[in-house]
Design a protein around this motif. Structure first.
Motif, mmCIF file in Angstrom:
data_model
loop_
_atom_site.group_PDB
_atom_site.id
_atom_site.type_symbol
_atom_site.label_atom_id
_atom_site.label_comp_id
_atom_site.label_asym_id
_atom_site.label_seq_id
_atom_site.Cartn_x
_atom_site.Cartn_y
_atom_site.Cartn_z
ATOM 1 N N THR A 165 32.782 38.496 38.676
ATOM 2 C CA THR A 165 33.482 37.320 38.179
ATOM 3 C C THR A 165 32.476 36.259 37.750
ATOM 4 O O THR A 165 31.292 36.321 38.095
ATOM 5 N N GLY A 181 32.501 36.517 45.877
ATOM 6 C CA GLY A 181 32.951 37.872 45.578
ATOM 7 C C GLY A 181 31.852 38.911 45.522
ATOM 8 O O GLY A 181 30.779 38.771 46.102
ATOM 9 N N ARG A 202 39.809 42.645 40.312
ATOM 10 C CA ARG A 202 40.344 42.262 41.612
ATOM 11 C C ARG A 202 40.727 43.463 42.468
ATOM 12 O O ARG A 202 40.695 44.617 42.017
ATOM 13 N N ASP A 203 41.118 43.190 43.708
ATOM 14 C CA ASP A 203 41.496 44.239 44.649
ATOM 15 C C ASP A 203 42.920 44.728 44.401
ATOM 16 O O ASP A 203 43.623 44.245 43.513
ATOM 17 N N PHE A 255 41.804 36.267 46.191
ATOM 18 C CA PHE A 255 41.829 37.728 46.332
ATOM 19 C C PHE A 255 40.385 38.202 46.181
ATOM 20 O O PHE A 255 39.524 37.486 45.667
ATOM 21 N N ARG A 256 40.105 39.410 46.639
ATOM 22 C CA ARG A 256 38.753 39.946 46.486
ATOM 23 C C ARG A 256 38.496 40.241 45.006
ATOM 24 O O ARG A 256 39.385 40.704 44.297
ATOM 25 N N CYS A 257 37.264 40.014 44.555
ATOM 26 C CA CYS A 257 36.989 40.178 43.129
ATOM 27 C C CYS A 257 35.502 40.431 42.903
ATOM 28 O O CYS A 257 34.662 39.853 43.593
ATOM 29 N N TRP A 259 46.696 37.219 50.658
ATOM 30 C CA TRP A 259 45.877 37.162 49.467
ATOM 31 C C TRP A 259 46.853 37.303 48.300
ATOM 32 O O TRP A 259 47.476 38.348 48.135
ATOM 33 N N ASN A 305 48.475 38.737 41.290
ATOM 34 C CA ASN A 305 48.053 38.097 40.051
ATOM 35 C C ASN A 305 49.220 37.520 39.262
ATOM 36 O O ASN A 305 49.198 37.463 38.039
ATOM 37 N N GLY A 310 35.611 39.242 49.237
ATOM 38 C CA GLY A 310 36.464 38.092 48.976
ATOM 39 C C GLY A 310 35.952 36.792 49.562
ATOM 40 O O GLY A 310 36.616 35.766 49.479
#
Length: 349
Positions: A308, A267, A324-325, A303-305, A33, A36, A283
């Protein structure tokens, strides 16, 4: 003096050497994943050689003698090819319904406003019958519908449902109309307007509350129940129970799009870790088929979020902003982002 100068030079050289060594090691590590970092593209089915790379071990707490992975809530899903984009633009009228006054865990408000993005002017609208925190809100067939949310203390679920006729940024009525209550209350839900009804997806019961007596309304943790429930409101103002999501999901207010007679939802947050009680981000990319009323998992985000904003245009699925994670192996929330990503999405009818 010469000895001191030589010693200082040796220390400086050693520091530079270890700095370069660390940079070379860090640059060779690429998580599944992505982080940023700007302009990164996630390639489908891309794998890396992790030999000779020292893995960071996450200590797992145990329940009843068994280890529970921090990523236990992740569902199997195919990789999607995501491309990072530049940040985003706006419609003519923006309705702002209720909300929270100030930071921390101050209570919700009943006030409502509309912004005309052409004239850049705000106009007040009739207030809600009662303050609500993060209710499901949607414009459907000329009426604003406000459903659920949390009551004045931010924690107690509300099931109230109100509507107000609007046109071109103006309220056509002086008071909100009381409608059929939603079967289950709570905040942070997706609310999708369709031709034949409004679908409300996911959400939770409970949220952070202000600590009693705190002058700054400091947030204090309370018990929360994240759920996968899905409901549909029809033209007769009757609620229908639809099949639940593949897993509980919340904080998905704007994380959806309607494509090919289906709802794509991305997400969110799911149930807390059973041992650490920490918030767990989602995610996966979900699809709800409106004809068959079936759910499927069609991919993963880069990525997990949570919280959003999703959009779809010309075959591309976009998302921007959110929280995000902390990394591939840590689904707890960390950084609030302003990035935009997209992936080519090909769906069958």
């Amino acid at each position: 003096m010469n000895i001191l100068l030589l010693l200082f030079t040796c220390i400086l050289a050693a520091a530079l050497f270890f700095n370069l060594l660390w940079a070379s090691i860090s640059s060779s590590i690429t998580p599944n994943w992505p982080s940023n970092q700007p302009h990164r593209v996630v390639i489908a089915n891309y794998s890396i050689n992790v030999e000779n790379i020292k893995k960071v071990e996450i200590k797992e707490k145990k329940a009843n003698g068994e280890s529970i992975s921090p990523t236990f809530a992740d569902l199997p899903a195919p990789e999607l090819q995501w491309e990072k984009m530049t940040s985003a633009p706006v419609p003519r009228y923006i309705y702002v319904i209720s909300g929270q006054r100030g930071p921390q865990c101050r209570g919700p408000t009943a006030q409502n406003f509309v912004l005309d993005t052409k004239t850049k002017k705000w106009t007040s609208m009739p207030p809600l019958p009662a303050p609500r925190y993060a209710p499901a809100t949607q414009l459907w067939k000329g009426r604003l519908h406000v459903m659920g949310g949390s009551k004045e203390n931010r924690h107690t679920p509300g099931v109230d449902h109100w509507s107000l006729a609007v046109k071109n940024g103006k309220a056509l009525e002086k008071q909100w109309l009381l409608e059929t209550p939603i079967p289950r209350g709570g905040p942070h839900r997706a609310c999708v307007a369709l031709d034949d009804g409004v679908i409300v997806i996911g959400g939770q019961e409970g949220d952070f509350m202000a600590k009693p007596g705190s002058p700054i309304f400091k947030c204090s943790r309370r018990h929360e129940v994240v759920y996968p429930d899905v409901y549909k409101l029809d033209a007769e103002m009757k609620w229908e129970v639809l099949p639940p999501m593949p897993k509980p999901d919340s904080h998905i207010e704007s994380s959806w799009v309607v494509v090919n007679n289906s709802i794509i939802l991305i997400g969110g947050t799911t149930e807390k870790h059973p041992v650490t009680k920490r918030m767990i981000l989602v995610g996966e990319v979900f699809q709800f088929h409106l004809d068959s009323k079936k759910w499927s998992v069609i991919g993963k985000l880069p990525f997990r979020c949570k919280t959003t904003l999703a959009a779809f245009w010309d075959g591309w699925l976009y998302f921007t902003s959110g929280q995000r994670d902390r990394g591939p192996d840590n689904p707890q929330p960390r950084k609030v982002i302003g990035e935009m990503w997209r992936t080519k999405l090909s769906l069958s009818q």
